[in-house]
Design a protein around this motif. Sequence first.
Motif, mmCIF file in Angstrom:
data_model
loop_
_atom_site.group_PDB
_atom_site.id
_atom_site.type_symbol
_atom_site.label_atom_id
_atom_site.label_comp_id
_atom_site.label_asym_id
_atom_site.label_seq_id
_atom_site.Cartn_x
_atom_site.Cartn_y
_atom_site.Cartn_z
ATOM 1 N N LEU A 146 -2.832 -17.951 36.454
ATOM 2 C CA LEU A 146 -2.132 -17.215 35.354
ATOM 3 C C LEU A 146 -0.834 -18.073 35.350
ATOM 4 N N SER A 147 -0.560 -18.583 34.000
ATOM 5 C CA SER A 147 0.873 -19.479 33.869
ATOM 6 C C SER A 147 1.466 -18.818 32.683
ATOM 7 N N ARG A 148 2.771 -18.563 32.599
ATOM 8 C CA ARG A 148 3.539 -18.059 31.717
ATOM 9 C C ARG A 148 3.836 -19.121 30.532
ATOM 10 N N ILE A 149 3.551 -19.107 29.223
ATOM 11 C CA ILE A 149 3.662 -19.914 28.242
ATOM 12 C C ILE A 149 4.450 -19.835 27.065
ATOM 13 N N GLY A 150 4.951 -18.251 27.148
ATOM 14 C CA GLY A 150 5.864 -17.904 25.977
ATOM 15 C C GLY A 150 6.160 -16.494 26.278
ATOM 16 N N SER A 177 1.981 -6.322 29.935
ATOM 17 C CA SER A 177 2.520 -5.199 29.341
ATOM 18 C C SER A 177 3.604 -4.667 29.693
ATOM 19 N N PHE A 178 4.356 -5.386 30.923
ATOM 20 C CA PHE A 178 5.908 -4.744 31.605
ATOM 21 C C PHE A 178 6.722 -5.752 30.840
ATOM 22 N N ALA A 186 3.820 -7.813 37.740
ATOM 23 C CA ALA A 186 3.194 -6.707 37.452
ATOM 24 C C ALA A 186 1.525 -7.009 37.375
ATOM 25 N N PRO A 187 0.553 -6.038 37.754
ATOM 26 C CA PRO A 187 -0.692 -6.412 37.583
ATOM 27 C C PRO A 187 -1.298 -6.877 36.006
ATOM 28 N N VAL A 188 -2.104 -7.836 36.021
ATOM 29 C CA VAL A 188 -2.763 -8.011 34.674
ATOM 30 C C VAL A 188 -4.163 -8.184 34.922
ATOM 31 N N ALA A 236 -11.106 -10.316 42.179
ATOM 32 C CA ALA A 236 -12.297 -9.766 41.445
ATOM 33 C C ALA A 236 -12.700 -8.446 41.397
ATOM 34 N N THR A 237 -12.791 -7.634 40.384
ATOM 35 C CA THR A 237 -13.310 -6.440 40.510
ATOM 36 C C THR A 237 -14.510 -6.295 40.011
ATOM 37 N N ALA A 238 -14.823 -4.980 39.642
ATOM 38 C CA ALA A 238 -16.333 -4.602 39.375
ATOM 39 C C ALA A 238 -16.747 -5.609 38.273
ATOM 40 N N GLN A 239 -17.958 -6.023 38.391
ATOM 41 C CA GLN A 239 -18.570 -6.733 37.406
ATOM 42 C C GLN A 239 -17.989 -8.195 36.982
ATOM 43 N N ARG A 240 -17.320 -7.955 35.631
ATOM 44 C CA ARG A 240 -16.799 -9.113 35.024
ATOM 45 C C ARG A 240 -15.335 -8.959 35.062
ATOM 46 N N LYS A 241 -14.833 -7.814 35.494
ATOM 47 C CA LYS A 241 -13.227 -7.682 35.656
ATOM 48 C C LYS A 241 -12.555 -8.716 36.525
ATOM 49 N N TRP A 242 -11.274 -9.083 36.171
ATOM 50 C CA TRP A 242 -10.649 -9.861 36.869
ATOM 51 C C TRP A 242 -9.138 -9.688 36.924
ATOM 52 N N ARG A 243 -8.496 -9.646 37.815
ATOM 53 C CA ARG A 243 -7.063 -9.076 37.990
ATOM 54 C C ARG A 243 -6.110 -10.299 38.769
ATOM 55 N N ALA A 244 -4.766 -10.254 38.210
ATOM 56 C CA ALA A 244 -4.021 -11.077 39.079
ATOM 57 C C ALA A 244 -2.791 -10.617 38.695
ATOM 58 N N ALA A 245 -1.591 -11.115 39.307
ATOM 59 C CA ALA A 245 -0.163 -10.775 39.173
ATOM 60 C C ALA A 245 0.428 -11.521 37.882
#
Length: 529
Positions: free
Chosen positions: A47-51, A34-35, A19-21, A4-13
């Motif tokens: 996070l799950s990859r669906i396509g 983006s990678f 790569a960071p998303v 969890a980053t500042a305020q509402r931002k959210w980051r995961a691999a």
Amino acid sequence: MAEATAQRKWRAACPNCGAPVEFASAASASAVCSFCRSTLLRDGDTLSRIGQSAEIFDDYSPLQLGATGRWMGQGFAVVGRVQRGSELGNWNEWHLLFDAGEHERVGWLSEDNGQFVLGLEAPLTETPPPEPQLGAPLTLAGQRWQVAAVVQAALRAAEGELPRVPRAGRIVELRNAQDEVGSLEYRDGEPPVWSVGRGVQLADLALQGLRTTAEGESVAEAKFKGRALACPNCGASLEPKLAESRSMSCGQCHAVVELPAGDAKAVAFAAQDRGLPPLIPIGRTGTLAFAGEKPLPWQVVGYQERCDIPEDADDEQSFWREYLLYNRLSGFAFLVDTREGWSLVRTLTGAPQPVRGGVQWQGRAYSQRWVYGAKTTHVLGEFYWPVRLEDRVQVTDFSTSDGRYLLSREQQGPEVTWSGGQTLAADEVRKAFNLVAPNLPFARDASAFKNNTGTLLRNIVIALFLIVLLVALMRACSGDDCQRYKDSFGENSTEYQQCRSSARSGGGYYGGSSGGSYGGYSSGGGGHK
């Protein structure tokens, strides 16, 4: 592990490449890495990859992820993009994230008839009809709408952060008399997504963080200036002047060429005769004003000759010309030259309200004048929609009782486009574009363009040019006009063979289509019979 980053931002691999998303909103449900271009679905902190998403095609847009702006006093950020396509072409939908205190607002900035519409998603308490009919009235969300487009939209590509997983599906566009655009995105197994918007100018959105070079020039403009394509008919170089252009005529062979997205090779074209030059040269700039607005400089970027399609052989046939005008801040408009005079029109964001005997728009009543089929027979210059010779549209024209204000409804395929404007005095057009009588040998409103020192000889020349123009237009609009050459010169004559060759090559259209927006690629110039 999610962070969890500042305020509402959210980051995961990214579960595919690591790569960071990053999500700007905790409410967003999907993103594209983006990678590795993986389409990702977020479920809580997982996070799950669906396509896999296709690569974004470069369409010279000045927007990019991370750009910010303001609309109606609220700030927003551009956080995602969906590229869609249909038989009408391809278009962008930019995902905007608004910050409205405790409640985030999801918005979309989409292309529409060479312009832009900014819409906000809203809850829909009622169930819309499963099969809205094109052109039919529809009551939804407390408003009376008209169905302006029903398209099956393919998913071309996506990037960034999105409120839901992007999918192909049916999109229904609605317009109303309040100059609003409603959009229904039907999704299998889910309620339709509903949004309402209005037309906007990019210059009014206080945009920051656009694509620019080190010198401050738009990256889109810088790349576009170096764009050059080979004409698929003759090989001559095509150098479109506008990033919005989706088709243009070749200066060498006059073929009508459909421009591809990005740097792809142009393959679709239609051959056409050279034709007569327009009254107003391509590239000429003139200052004109819409009613109640300040005068603006408009540059002629395109020109098309059109005619109606008589239902009966005894019906009179009409011909007219439309000049596509462009202003950097106001987009596109049309200057229309008919046997009744000149008019200045542009496409409408909304749709007039039907009333008995006609329609009502912005406090004015319009009576119906004509209903007819029409087609384009000759074009020059560039256009923001894919122009196709011989494509037919159904047109309905309206005007106020004094004839000053005009409306036109064009229906082609899965779309209805409205345009409106006002009549202009021919002398006003002449002065605006600095035209002189010798350059106007076949103006329809000859009285306004007359030369006070003209002689009988000049009048004869004008009459001869009128005859030549009408013969050329009638040949373009008629089915088989070669019999007279056969009768006069014989079946094996050069004249007859050239006529037959021209007839065979003038109407065909080869290749696929590209470029566009479900919001409108009918010309919208109006029939104005």
